[in-house]
Design a protein around this motif. Structure first.
Motif, PDB file in Angstrom:
ATOM      1  N   ALA A 246       0.816  -1.216   0.000  1.00 36.11           N
ATOM      2  CA  ALA A 246       0.000   0.000   0.000  1.00 36.11           C
ATOM      3  C   ALA A 246       0.853   1.271   0.000  1.00 36.11           C
ATOM      4  N   GLY A 247       2.184   1.115   0.126  1.00 37.67           N
ATOM      5  CA  GLY A 247       3.076   2.262   0.053  1.00 37.67           C
ATOM      6  C   GLY A 247       3.709   2.686   1.361  1.00 37.67           C
ATOM      7  N   ILE A 248       3.484   1.932   2.432  1.00 40.75           N
ATOM      8  CA  ILE A 248       4.130   2.238   3.713  1.00 40.75           C
ATOM      9  C   ILE A 248       5.543   1.675   3.664  1.00 40.75           C
ATOM     10  N   GLU A 249       6.538   2.557   3.759  1.00 39.20           N
ATOM     11  CA  GLU A 249       7.927   2.142   3.565  1.00 39.20           C
ATOM     12  C   GLU A 249       8.691   1.926   4.867  1.00 39.20           C
ATOM     13  N   HIS A 250       8.252   2.578   5.938  1.00 34.31           N
ATOM     14  CA  HIS A 250       8.958   2.469   7.218  1.00 34.31           C
ATOM     15  C   HIS A 250       7.958   2.102   8.307  1.00 34.31           C
ATOM     16  N   PHE A 251       8.435   1.368   9.299  1.00 36.08           N
ATOM     17  CA  PHE A 251       7.558   0.889  10.370  1.00 36.08           C
ATOM     18  C   PHE A 251       8.165   1.204  11.728  1.00 36.08           C
ATOM     19  N   VAL A 252       7.340   1.754  12.599  1.00 32.77           N
ATOM     20  CA  VAL A 252       7.675   1.894  14.011  1.00 32.77           C
ATOM     21  C   VAL A 252       6.715   0.963  14.738  1.00 32.77           C
ATOM     22  N   LEU A 253       7.248  -0.039  15.409  1.00 32.81           N
ATOM     23  CA  LEU A 253       6.422  -1.064  16.043  1.00 32.81           C
ATOM     24  C   LEU A 253       6.430  -0.892  17.553  1.00 32.81           C
ATOM     25  N   ASP A 254       5.253  -0.813  18.129  1.00 26.48           N
ATOM     26  CA  ASP A 254       5.102  -0.676  19.578  1.00 26.48           C
ATOM     27  C   ASP A 254       4.722  -2.040  20.140  1.00 26.48           C
ATOM     28  N   PHE A 255       5.717  -2.732  20.669  1.00 27.43           N
ATOM     29  CA  PHE A 255       5.486  -4.038  21.294  1.00 27.43           C
ATOM     30  C   PHE A 255       5.147  -3.889  22.773  1.00 27.43           C
ATOM     31  N   GLN A 256       5.151  -2.681  23.281  1.00 29.56           N
ATOM     32  CA  GLN A 256       5.018  -2.454  24.710  1.00 29.56           C
ATOM     33  C   GLN A 256       3.618  -2.000  25.118  1.00 29.56           C
TER      34      GLN A 256
END
Length: 200
Positions: A164-174
């Protein structure tokens, strides 16, 4: 916070615009004079200048109202849990149009709650796990947008985001601070070893 320093929250966008203008000029120019609504500088220079040219990458967090700002100044607009439709139909073309005005390229990033569970999580379990966290800004159902489930399910969701065009990810595992650091390390390890190899 804003009241403490004599500002109003409704001006936060204009304040951010000025901050970005000031810092990018200080990173690239000497003797900066700047007289706007919130900041006034007269002949200011900072040294040393950044090694990165013209300056370090800038990431901006925000939603649709932040697109013009991101197109002008940012390398990436990091959107809280964008839907695939929003990413494809709103953010990617919107950022391209805004960045083109400044001869730039601004990428789309996404900030997502994430949970890898080898046993799996049905929609109700995902909604319960992230209950109340995502509704702080927009009315969404966590199971529609969180990157949660088995490694295979999470990999499929990440792949759909990439497509869909999302190139970067910030993942909140907390879970926004509700989980321990040990849980974050465990989740990040599961993601790296069990999800990443399955992303297509």
């Amino acid at each position: 916070g804003f009241d403490t320093v004599g500002l109003q929250q409704k001006h936060r966008g204009r304040i951010a615009d000025e901050q970005l203008e000031v810092i990018t000029r200080l990173w690239t120019e000497d003797d900066v004079t700047h007289e706007w609504r919130f900041y006034n500088l007269r002949g200011v220079t900072i040294d040393p200048k950044p090694i990165q040219k013209p300056y370090p990458p800038i990431w901006i967090g925000g939603r649709r109202p932040s697109m013009p700002r991101a197109g002008r100044y940012a390398d990436c607009l990091d959107v809280p849990w964008p839907s695939l439709t929003e990413a494809r139909d709103v953010y990617v073309p919107g950022l391209a149009a805004e960045a083109k005005k400044w001869n730039r390229h601004t990428r789309l990033g996404g900030w997502f709650y994430a949970r890898v569970d080898p046993k799996g999580m049905d929609n109700d379990a995902v909604d319960e796990w992230f209950a109340g966290l995502m509704s702080q800004e927009i009315d969404v159902r966590p199971s529609d947008l969180a990157l949660a489930g088995t490694p295979e399910q999470v990999a499929e969701k990440v792949t759909a985001c990439l497509n869909a065009g999302i190139e970067h990810f910030v993942l909140d595992f907390q879970r926004h601070g509700l989980e321990s650091i040990d849980t974050v390390i465990e989740q990040a390890t599961l993601f790296a070893h069990e999800v990443v190899p399955k992303i297509g």
